[in-house]
Design a protein around this motif. Sequence first.
Motif, short mmCIF file in Angstrom:
data_model
loop_
_atom_site.label_atom_id
_atom_site.label_comp_id
_atom_site.label_asym_id
_atom_site.label_seq_id
_atom_site.Cartn_x
_atom_site.Cartn_y
_atom_site.Cartn_z
N LYS A 50 0.90 -1.14 0.00
CA LYS A 50 0.18 -0.03 -0.12
C LYS A 50 0.71 1.26 0.05
O LYS A 50 2.06 1.08 0.16
CB LYS A 50 -0.97 0.17 1.14
N ASP A 51 0.19 2.37 0.11
CA ASP A 51 0.65 3.60 0.05
C ASP A 51 2.30 4.08 -0.52
O ASP A 51 3.08 4.29 -0.11
CB ASP A 51 0.92 3.84 1.49
N GLY A 52 2.11 3.72 -1.87
CA GLY A 52 3.36 4.01 -2.60
C GLY A 52 4.46 2.89 -2.49
O GLY A 52 5.73 3.05 -3.36
N GLN A 53 4.37 1.95 -1.89
CA GLN A 53 5.55 0.80 -1.97
C GLN A 53 5.54 0.16 -3.31
O GLN A 53 4.57 -0.05 -4.01
CB GLN A 53 4.99 -0.30 -0.87
N TYR A 72 -5.14 0.52 -3.21
CA TYR A 72 -4.58 0.77 -1.90
C TYR A 72 -3.03 1.56 -2.00
O TYR A 72 -2.59 1.90 -0.79
CB TYR A 72 -4.33 -0.29 -0.86
N GLY A 73 -2.84 1.70 -3.24
CA GLY A 73 -1.88 2.90 -3.43
C GLY A 73 -0.35 2.52 -3.84
O GLY A 73 0.62 2.94 -3.99
N ALA A 74 -0.10 0.97 -3.70
CA ALA A 74 1.27 0.57 -4.35
C ALA A 74 1.28 0.50 -5.66
O ALA A 74 0.48 0.80 -6.44
CB ALA A 74 1.30 -1.31 -3.54
#
Length: 267
Positions: A50-53, A72-74
Amino acid sequence: MDIIDKNISINDIDAGKEFNWGKTSRDYALYRDIYPPEFYQYILGLGLCKDGQRCLDVGTGTGVLPRNMYRYGAIWTGTDISENQIIEAKGLAEENEMNIDFYACDAKDIDVKDESLDVITACQCIWYLDHSITASKFARMLKEDGSFLILYMGWLPFEDEIAGKSEELILKYNPKWTGCGDTVHPVWVPDEYLDYFNIERQEEFRVDVPFTRESWHGRMRACRGTSASMSPEELALWNDEHVKMLSEYSNSFVIKHYVSIAWLKKK
């Protein structure tokens, strides 16, 4: 026209009988997106994917894991040895306006910059990898304190009547199939990875997965023991008999499954 993927043979799987995931790709795309919300929430609860990972999903198939976790942003990349699987993955991602990089590649040949990834996931595929190569390769590709997730979900044939009868029919036409007789147990962590990773957590939990007769039949068709390895004649006979067997049940039901996850962190 479908690309003809190469047949695969592994001594410890199905007594070395050849299988080919490219033969299952259409059914795989239609019927194997079945992980319940609890599966994805568990991964998020670890603070992963998630979150840019930056995440790499090896053995991605039709991209089920990265497509479902995309929200979720990964930043996802998915690889698979089957070009037909990757064709389906790309089509499904484009259809849903998801920017995921998919490409066909054996896991041992993945070319990713060292220390560039936060997470590597291997879902339903750990036993197909060449661990003598991928263990050190995955460790090199991960950043300091990076994570390797080994993920699995299986049905429970000794606890679920429909799952058990479906397995019996597969074995009738493909007696060498070894993907049967599952019980709740920890997912396999090959020893090679322990030279490069510590096991942070290993856990199993039960889930009930809803199906219709059509979707369960499709799930069984998208199985190594059926479409991927049966001859056309065997598959046709199994197909007819499985449809007949399922007609004895209501159109909607749940199949008992379990999820097994190992979270490894780079040493």
